[in-house]
Scaffold this motif. Structure first.
Motif, PDB file in Angstrom:
ATOM      1  N   GLY A 266      34.823  43.179  34.415  1.00 49.90           N
ATOM      2  CA  GLY A 266      33.520  42.671  34.830  1.00 49.90           C
ATOM      3  C   GLY A 266      33.850  41.600  35.906  1.00 49.90           C
ATOM      4  O   GLY A 266      33.151  40.407  35.939  1.00 49.90           O
TER       5      GLY A 266
ATOM      6  N   VAL B 167      33.189  50.208  32.399  1.00 46.65           N
ATOM      7  CA  VAL B 167      34.148  49.957  31.228  1.00 46.65           C
ATOM      8  C   VAL B 167      33.788  50.571  30.041  1.00 46.65           C
ATOM      9  O   VAL B 167      34.832  51.156  29.275  1.00 46.65           O
TER      10      VAL B 167
ATOM     11  N   GLN C  84      38.343  44.515  37.482  1.00 52.56           N
ATOM     12  CA  GLN C  84      37.530  45.650  37.265  1.00 52.56           C
ATOM     13  C   GLN C  84      36.247  45.527  37.190  1.00 52.56           C
ATOM     14  O   GLN C  84      35.886  44.705  36.923  1.00 52.56           O
TER      15      GLN C  84
ATOM     16  N   TYR D 257      24.955  36.933  44.842  1.00 51.20           N
ATOM     17  CA  TYR D 257      25.306  36.600  43.540  1.00 51.20           C
ATOM     18  C   TYR D 257      26.635  35.623  43.363  1.00 51.20           C
ATOM     19  O   TYR D 257      26.659  34.625  42.757  1.00 51.20           O
TER      20      TYR D 257
ATOM     21  N   GLU E 199      26.702  41.390  28.158  1.00 49.48           N
ATOM     22  CA  GLU E 199      26.033  42.075  28.919  1.00 49.48           C
ATOM     23  C   GLU E 199      26.403  43.782  28.253  1.00 49.48           C
ATOM     24  O   GLU E 199      25.527  44.407  27.913  1.00 49.48           O
TER      25      GLU E 199
ATOM     26  N   ALA F  97      32.881  39.759  41.322  1.00 44.81           N
ATOM     27  CA  ALA F  97      31.797  38.646  41.979  1.00 44.81           C
ATOM     28  C   ALA F  97      33.160  37.682  42.191  1.00 44.81           C
ATOM     29  O   ALA F  97      33.012  36.745  43.276  1.00 44.81           O
TER      30      ALA F  97
ATOM     31  N   PHE G 294      32.243  36.328  30.985  1.00 49.27           N
ATOM     32  CA  PHE G 294      30.653  36.375  31.192  1.00 49.27           C
ATOM     33  C   PHE G 294      30.287  37.952  31.398  1.00 49.27           C
ATOM     34  O   PHE G 294      29.510  38.100  32.263  1.00 49.27           O
TER      35      PHE G 294
HETATM   36  C1  LIG Z   1      27.480  38.159  34.658  1.00 47.05           C
HETATM   37  S1  LIG Z   1      28.591  39.087  35.605  1.00 47.05           S
HETATM   38  C2  LIG Z   1      29.988  38.045  35.630  1.00 47.05           C
HETATM   39  C3  LIG Z   1      31.223  38.032  36.752  1.00 47.05           C
HETATM   40  C4  LIG Z   1      32.519  37.371  36.584  1.00 47.05           C
HETATM   41  N1  LIG Z   1      33.055  37.740  35.481  1.00 47.05           N
HETATM   42  C5  LIG Z   1      32.202  35.850  36.537  1.00 47.05           C
HETATM   43  O1  LIG Z   1      32.435  35.308  35.304  1.00 47.05           O
HETATM   44  O2  LIG Z   1      31.490  35.151  37.384  1.00 47.05           O
HETATM   45  C6  LIG Z   1      29.023  40.439  35.115  1.00 47.05           C
HETATM   46  C7  LIG Z   1      29.888  41.331  35.713  1.00 47.05           C
HETATM   47  O3  LIG Z   1      30.024  42.463  35.111  1.00 47.05           O
HETATM   48  C8  LIG Z   1      30.018  43.505  35.722  1.00 47.05           C
HETATM   49  N2  LIG Z   1      29.653  44.737  34.620  1.00 47.05           N
HETATM   50  C9  LIG Z   1      28.234  44.680  34.033  1.00 47.05           C
HETATM   51  N3  LIG Z   1      28.166  45.809  33.193  1.00 47.05           N
HETATM   52  C10 LIG Z   1      29.684  46.310  33.428  1.00 47.05           C
HETATM   53  C11 LIG Z   1      30.180  47.502  32.998  1.00 47.05           C
HETATM   54  N4  LIG Z   1      29.509  48.371  32.050  1.00 47.05           N
HETATM   55  N5  LIG Z   1      31.546  47.993  33.302  1.00 47.05           N
HETATM   56  C12 LIG Z   1      32.193  47.088  33.951  1.00 47.05           C
HETATM   57  N6  LIG Z   1      31.765  46.025  34.846  1.00 47.05           N
HETATM   58  C13 LIG Z   1      30.361  45.755  34.390  1.00 47.05           C
HETATM   59  C14 LIG Z   1      29.034  43.139  36.603  1.00 47.05           C
HETATM   60  O4  LIG Z   1      29.179  44.265  38.009  1.00 47.05           O
HETATM   61  C15 LIG Z   1      29.347  41.800  37.038  1.00 47.05           C
HETATM   62  O5  LIG Z   1      30.323  41.792  38.234  1.00 47.05           O
END
Ligand SMILES: C[S@@+](CC[C@H](N)C(=O)[O-])C[C@H]1O[C@@H](n2cnc3c(N)ncnc32)[C@H](O)[C@@H]1O
Length: 388
Positions: free
Chosen positions: A109, A271, A235, A72, A296, A112, A292
């Motif tokens: 989030g 979160v 986070q 990813y 979600e 990555a 991003f």
């Molecule tokens: C689409 S990725 C975006 C990653 C990063 N923010 C970027 O812009 O490249 C979503 C990220 O949010 C995290 N994530 C999803 N649901 C979450 C939650 N409920 N609490 C914390 N992190 C979460 C995922 O593990 C992932 O790292």
């Protein structure tokens, strides 16, 4: 050194770090950090699985499988890191968080690594703040210290209401419909005038020196000793340390950011559960980012609305929130029969002032750069809010 000489010195430093192209260096950092992923024989197959889960909006399936994480990052972090780097450079309000002395950026989030690489690269451009201007820099930002302010929460349940401003009829309907979705517990209330700022708050906003407290004085002293130190808190609900660890090492080496400039911390947990530890970080953060991740989270509308209410209530006055997400249907929020973009709900929160808004913009990767995979142009919305 006079200002002109300083500027020249800063330019030399920037050139020394980035060479001919900052964009290419950013990509090289991601590539070097993700080298193990590129060597995986299953890379293409895993990427295909990830894409299928995304298509189905099955985000847990994407991120809860540790085998997906390096792939990813290798695929999605490069263009995002470039986009966030340019976003910071374009917005002085964001650059200010990298320039004014110790500051904390809490990235929700962000496992990555896109935020780490993008923000670290922007830090290379951060201007030194002359000592004499130090007081003014902190005074420019009428931020109440969480410990002494009225925004601190004794228990998060006390702040479960969201107030929306402006009397927008469509949002009024949305909030009515929110009740039908079981969101009535949020106690969404509409007012036609914003009464958030009481007289004391209003005067402190226009006359920031009046808000200077013992705590901010201590902070200013620390800033002189330790200028420009930025703490990035990454986070996430998944442990991304196998990716973030090597990435931090590469970032520090290639961007020449030692621990005196950049501190990296991680905070693992959903979160939506808003742990006490995370709440404390929110209360101290100068900037909170949702890049991003918000759409979600909005898979669970009720909990996400509650989370947003609690975060906004806990943010110190003057702190900023940066939200970036897809400008397309992925960011749609269906409330009853109506569909909104996720930012519309944030836009109408009474305690947030919109500092910058763009409902749809493109980040296009420059054609001159190279990376082992095709880089994706990103159509996204941007919001920068300030807590009142
Ligand atoms: C689409 S990725 C975006 C990653 C990063 N923010 C970027 O812009 O490249 C979503 C990220 O949010 C995290 N994530 C999803 N649901 C979450 C939650 N409920 N609490 C914390 N992190 C979460 C995922 O593990 C992932 O790292």
């Amino acid at each position: 050194m006079d200002d002109r000489k300083k500027a020249t010195a800063a330019e030399v430093d920037i050139k020394k770090v980035f060479g001919r192209s900052a964009d290419q260096l950013i990509l090289n950092v991601v590539k070097e950090s993700c080298q193990d992923a590129f060597n995986l024989p299953s890379f293409t197959e895993t990427l295909q699985t990830i894409k299928t889960h995304f298509y189905d909006r099955n985000y847990d399936a994407v991120f809860q499988n540790p085998a997906h994480l390096p792939v990813y990052s290798a695929r999605y972090a490069p263009s995002r890191a470039l986009c966030y780097y340019h976003l910071f450079l374009e917005h002085p309000v964001l650059m200010k968080t990298l320039e004014g002395g110790p500051s904390t950026i809490l990235c929700i989030g962000s496992g990555a690594g896109s935020e780490l690489v993008g923000i670290a690269a922007a830090m290379v451009h951060a201007n030194p703040v002359p000592k004499t201007k130090k007081k003014k820099a902190s005074a420019d930002k009428p931020k109440k210290d969480a410990k002494g302010s009225d925004v601190i929460l004794t228990g998060v349940e006390e702040q479960d209401s969201i107030s929306v401003k402006g009397g927008d009829p469509s949002l009024e309907r949305a909030t009515d419909e929110a009740g039908t979705l079981g969101m009535e517990n949020l106690n969404l209330s509409l007012t036609t005038t914003d009464t958030t700022l009481n007289t004391a708050d209003a005067s402190s906003a226009s006359s920031p020196i009046a808000t200077t407290t013992t705590t901010t004085t201590t902070k200013a002293k620390k800033a002189r000793i330790n200028r420009h130190q930025v703490t990035i808190v990454m986070q996430d609900y998944v442990d991304w340390s196998p990716i973030l660890g090597p990435m931090e090492t590469v970032v520090r080496a290639r961007m020449q950011l030692g621990p005196e400039r950049l501190r990296c911390e991680t905070e693992i947990g959903n979160v939506l559960d808003l742990s006490e530890g995370l709440l404390q970080r929110i209360q101290k953060a100068d900037l909170i980012t949702f890049m991003f991740v918000l759409n979600e989270l909005f898979q669970d509308k009720k909990r996400t609305m509650l989370l947003v209410a609690k975060i906004v209530a806990a943010m110190p006055a003057g702190a900023h929130m940066l939200v970036v997400d897809s400008a397309g249907s992925f960011s749609n929020l269906k409330v009853g029969e109506r569909t909104y973009m996720v930012y519309m709900l944030l836009d109408h929160l009474k305690d947030l002032e919109i500092v910058y808004q763009d409902d749809a913009t493109w980040y296009r990767c420059p054609p001159s750069v190279t990376y082992p995979l095709k880089l994706e142009n990103m159509r996204h919305f941007v919001r920068i809010y300030r807590k009142l």
